[in-house]
Design an enzyme around this catalytic site. Sequence first.
Site, PDB file in Angstrom:
ATOM      1  N   ASP A 189       6.753  89.003  29.296  1.00 43.57           N
ATOM      2  CA  ASP A 189       8.076  89.162  29.890  1.00 43.57           C
ATOM      3  C   ASP A 189       8.995  89.945  28.949  1.00 43.57           C
ATOM      4  OD1 ASP A 189       9.909  88.249  32.070  1.00 43.57           O
ATOM      5  OD2 ASP A 189      10.972  87.294  30.410  1.00 43.57           O
ATOM      6  N   GLU A 248       5.605  93.820  30.731  1.00 45.78           N
ATOM      7  CA  GLU A 248       6.725  94.077  31.630  1.00 45.78           C
ATOM      8  C   GLU A 248       7.757  94.801  30.774  1.00 45.78           C
ATOM      9  OE1 GLU A 248      10.437  92.314  34.091  1.00 45.78           O
ATOM     10  OE2 GLU A 248       9.989  91.751  32.046  1.00 45.78           O
TER      11      GLU A 248
END
Length: 524
Positions: A189, A248
């Site tokens: 993330d 990401e």
Amino acid sequence: MYPRSFADSDGDGLGDLPGITSRLGHLVELGVDALWLSPFYTSPQADGGYDVADYRSVDPIFGDLADADALIDAAHTNGLRVIIDLVPNHTSALHPWFAAALAAGPGSPERDRYLFRDGRGPDGSLPPNNWTSVFRGPAWTRVPDGQWYLHLFDPGQPDLNWDNPQVRSEFEDVLRFWMDRGVDGVRVDVAHGLVKQSGLPDAGEQAPGDNDYVHTGPMWDQDGVHDIFRSWRKVLDQYPGQRILVAEAWVSPLERLARYVRGDEMHQAFNFEYLQAAWRAADQRTVITRSLAATALVGATTTWVLSNHDLIRHATRLGYPAGTVLPQGIGPDDPQPDAELGLRRARAATLLILGLPGSAYLYQGEELGLPEDIWLSDGARQDPIWNRSGHTVRGRDGCRVPPPWDGWQPSYGFGPTSASWLPQPEIWANYALSGQRGVPGSTYEMYRTALSLRREFGLGAGTLAWVDDFGPDVVAFRNRGLLVIANIGTTPVALPPTLRIHHASTPLPPDTHVLPVDVTLWAS
Ligand code: NOJ
């Protein structure tokens, strides 16, 4: 998948790990290779679990560690790999480290694991710099002793200090914890946010939130992040089998993104530049060419993605004129999409990406042609963006509504009761899996056939050769003996009579020799 929304085993209206395990048969039937789960760790859920209070445990709403082990085992038994989500940019404000930081006070080693600073102005009452949060509003919150802490997202998500060796060793240990449990990969993330420019200087014109897609400024894409991923790669490489890291990273241009997937760093990165490309033949050709070239520079796999838990579902996005810039979240008073056109184009776009070499990431519910829930009442919204924007930006709940499994069951089969943490719109009955399974021409069967042919032709490991025979409004290429033709123009296109048709995004009449607008064809 977004575990909160996939399948609810106990009827509390929240999806959970046993729910996912019970539905693995669906993923096998669909024909995917792996599942990626958004966070299921212990969390106060300030941001749907992207605020982690304990990286080594499962939140009771999702089950427990034994349920995670059971899910990993069952997935493997079914031939599916498991990718989990790691959230290293920030912890939850309820993480024991943050409690210790608050208690220990300014200048303490406990505070050094986060980004605490004194404020500006004579009494320190102004934030340390001008950064804004991706979720809107200031990126700093003041604590009672007068210092401020940085949170690029919600105040419940304090940013970690990646210059601190304890932070580094803790996350390597967390990686080992999950690798030891048998997971096959980790989606990282906010991979581009871990390291901030030293001195935390003011941001220039563009700060987080200015553009939802491209993050630029002193808090993003700093060269120091790559060291972290190199050390993680070393951790993963100590494990048997193939274990992967997926970034990401909202980074542009693609050459900059490619740096995350160099040989000794991560394996893949989500290609958000593809996702943003307009549904125009020239734009599609350009971004595909550039994506393949950028990953070729570093020898990595190219990826393709159209939807996820943060973005307006592509069946809705593509229902607006090509190139429309949409707000983050759509409500009933916003301009409305052409739903029929959106679904037709979504299917064509899906068949286009599934024809490409590389890895494709699908988001739960897109295999049903699910649109964004644009009917969701504002009172039901839970995304922190909605509150932090002063109710001006609706946020991401519309793509997180639990999908319909069965048109006739309460909660459309999401769980055993009618409970659903976000209310499901009545129109969900029209999209239920129960009404599409085995129905020729349904979106679900289109996905199944595509995934099975993709495997049969080995498209993921193939190479692309452009075909220019069909004019500028058509995107056409060969991959491993398959000819992929997408008509993105305004008029039907004549097809050579000798083509053997394998698949089409919209069913075509037998012996057809034209490719209608907004249809992708697979032929040989
Ligand atoms: C990206 C995740 O996909 C999103 O859902 C989350 O809100 C932010 N990172 C912050 O963790």
